[in-house]
Design a protein around this motif. Structure first.
Motif, PDB file in Angstrom:
ATOM      1  N   LEU A  71       0.840  -1.148   0.098  1.00 52.12           N
ATOM      2  CA  LEU A  71      -0.274  -0.028   0.036  1.00 52.12           C
ATOM      3  C   LEU A  71       0.936   1.264  -0.076  1.00 52.12           C
ATOM      4  CD1 LEU A  71      -3.018   1.243   0.283  1.00 52.12           C
ATOM      5  CD2 LEU A  71      -2.587   1.184   2.539  1.00 52.12           C
ATOM      6  N   ALA A  72       0.697   2.177  -0.985  1.00 57.73           N
ATOM      7  CA  ALA A  72       1.342   3.380  -0.939  1.00 57.73           C
ATOM      8  C   ALA A  72       0.234   4.489  -0.527  1.00 57.73           C
ATOM      9  CB  ALA A  72       1.820   3.605  -2.511  1.00 57.73           C
ATOM     10  N   SER A  73       0.897   5.625  -0.135  1.00 56.44           N
ATOM     11  CA  SER A  73      -0.016   6.453   0.095  1.00 56.44           C
ATOM     12  C   SER A  73       0.574   8.062  -0.244  1.00 56.44           C
ATOM     13  CB  SER A  73      -0.511   6.604   1.578  1.00 56.44           C
ATOM     14  OG  SER A  73       0.576   6.824   2.388  1.00 56.44           O
ATOM     15  N   HIS A  74      -0.242   8.803  -0.645  1.00 59.26           N
ATOM     16  CA  HIS A  74       0.314  10.202  -0.546  1.00 59.26           C
ATOM     17  C   HIS A  74      -0.480  11.223   0.360  1.00 59.26           C
ATOM     18  CE1 HIS A  74       2.550  13.494  -2.904  1.00 59.26           C
ATOM     19  NE2 HIS A  74       1.327  13.879  -2.986  1.00 59.26           N
ATOM     20  N   PHE A 131      -3.035   3.915  -2.769  1.00 59.02           N
ATOM     21  CA  PHE A 131      -2.874   3.094  -3.970  1.00 59.02           C
ATOM     22  C   PHE A 131      -1.991   1.682  -3.685  1.00 59.02           C
ATOM     23  CE2 PHE A 131      -0.433   1.823  -7.794  1.00 59.02           C
ATOM     24  CZ  PHE A 131      -1.322   1.887  -8.818  1.00 59.02           C
ATOM     25  N   GLU A 132      -2.656   0.586  -4.028  1.00 61.58           N
ATOM     26  CA  GLU A 132      -2.325  -0.492  -3.624  1.00 61.58           C
ATOM     27  C   GLU A 132      -1.513  -0.916  -4.964  1.00 61.58           C
ATOM     28  OE1 GLU A 132      -1.201  -4.520  -3.243  1.00 61.58           O
ATOM     29  OE2 GLU A 132      -2.946  -3.982  -4.785  1.00 61.58           O
ATOM     30  N   ILE A 133      -0.219  -1.295  -4.818  1.00 53.16           N
ATOM     31  CA  ILE A 133       0.858  -1.115  -5.863  1.00 53.16           C
ATOM     32  C   ILE A 133       0.606  -2.683  -6.774  1.00 53.16           C
ATOM     33  CG2 ILE A 133       3.265  -1.466  -6.628  1.00 53.16           C
ATOM     34  CD1 ILE A 133       3.767   0.212  -4.057  1.00 53.16           C
ATOM     35  N   SER A 137      -5.489  -0.887  -7.178  1.00 49.76           N
ATOM     36  CA  SER A 137      -6.818  -0.675  -6.408  1.00 49.76           C
ATOM     37  C   SER A 137      -6.262   0.767  -5.845  1.00 49.76           C
ATOM     38  CB  SER A 137      -7.454  -1.670  -5.621  1.00 49.76           C
ATOM     39  OG  SER A 137      -7.769  -2.870  -6.144  1.00 49.76           O
ATOM     40  N   SER A 138      -7.379   1.533  -5.774  1.00 50.76           N
ATOM     41  CA  SER A 138      -6.991   2.817  -5.161  1.00 50.76           C
ATOM     42  C   SER A 138      -8.533   3.474  -4.537  1.00 50.76           C
ATOM     43  CB  SER A 138      -6.338   3.723  -6.051  1.00 50.76           C
ATOM     44  OG  SER A 138      -7.399   4.039  -7.080  1.00 50.76           O
ATOM     45  N   ILE A 139      -8.055   4.505  -3.654  1.00 56.59           N
ATOM     46  CA  ILE A 139      -9.039   5.118  -3.169  1.00 56.59           C
ATOM     47  C   ILE A 139      -8.732   6.656  -2.920  1.00 56.59           C
ATOM     48  CG2 ILE A 139      -8.498   4.798  -0.835  1.00 56.59           C
ATOM     49  CD1 ILE A 139     -11.917   4.544  -0.280  1.00 56.59           C
ATOM     50  N   LYS A 140      -9.540   7.397  -3.327  1.00 56.78           N
ATOM     51  CA  LYS A 140      -9.361   8.917  -3.180  1.00 56.78           C
ATOM     52  C   LYS A 140     -10.814   9.787  -3.142  1.00 56.78           C
ATOM     53  CE  LYS A 140      -9.411   9.886  -8.406  1.00 56.78           C
ATOM     54  NZ  LYS A 140      -8.617  10.230  -9.398  1.00 56.78           N
ATOM     55  N   ALA A 141     -10.364  11.017  -2.806  1.00 56.06           N
ATOM     56  CA  ALA A 141     -11.753  11.832  -2.271  1.00 56.06           C
ATOM     57  C   ALA A 141     -12.053  12.433  -3.556  1.00 56.06           C
ATOM     58  CB  ALA A 141     -11.420  12.724  -1.271  1.00 56.06           C
TER      59      ALA A 141
END
Length: 176
Positions: A71-74, A131-133, A137-141
């Motif tokens: 899992l990556a995040s920004h 962002f799941e590398i 798969s990802s989730i954002k507002a």
């Protein structure tokens, strides 16, 4: 790769959106009063619980299975001058804490720090992009309060990651 796309919202349909009484914590307090803040906090906590499920699935479970998280995040701390103290209601030293946490790897944060970040994300004090590398798969507002876009690899069923949560509605949609 193929993906299923979902809109995550506190509204179950367009009629509920049209009839909404508030959009964010400041607006809630203005329209419903501080004495009813528990109603807002309950909905906010439901969203934190929901968003945490994505984080836990792709961070903790991958770490246990593969030895490391994919899992990556920004995190982007919003550079805004909030004039309304209610945006920070219950968040002590939010600016300072956000700036410190934004520079850390979420995979090594405490549960309290994760919940704090998710609360700030919901209140639009920061932006987070998960962002799941390995699957993409990802989730954002979105631009709307309490609305998120979930992109889930076709190999995952939404029920494998998320349990039903009050006040959180999931609707499948097409990006085409």
């Amino acid at each position: 790769m193929s993906y299923n796309n979902y809109m995550i919202s506190r509204f179950k349909d367009s009629e509920a959106i049209a009839n909404r009484k508030w959009t964010n914590i400041s607006n809630f307090i203005s329209n419903c009063g501080i004495e009813n803040i528990d109603e807002y906090l309950h909905i906010e906590e439901n969203f934190i619980k929901f968003l945490r499920m994505f984080y836990i699935t792709f961070s903790t479970e991958c770490k246990e299975t593969y030895g490391s998280s994919s899992l990556a995040s920004h995190i982007i701390v919003e550079d805004k001058n909030y004039n309304n103290e209610f945006d920070y209601w219950g968040l002590h030293n939010a600016d300072e804490r956000l700036n410190i946490l934004a520079q850390q790897n979420m995979n090594y944060m405490t549960t309290d720090d994760i919940d704090f970040l998710l609360k700030c994300w919901i209140r639009e004090l920061c932006l987070i992009y998960f962002f799941e590398i390995s699957s993409g798969s990802s989730i954002k507002a979105t631009d709307a309060e309490f609305c998120f876009i979930l992109k889930l690899h076709e190999n995952f069923e939404i029920s494998e990651i998320f349990d039903p949560v009050d006040n959180v509605h999931i609707e499948k949609y097409s990006c085409e």
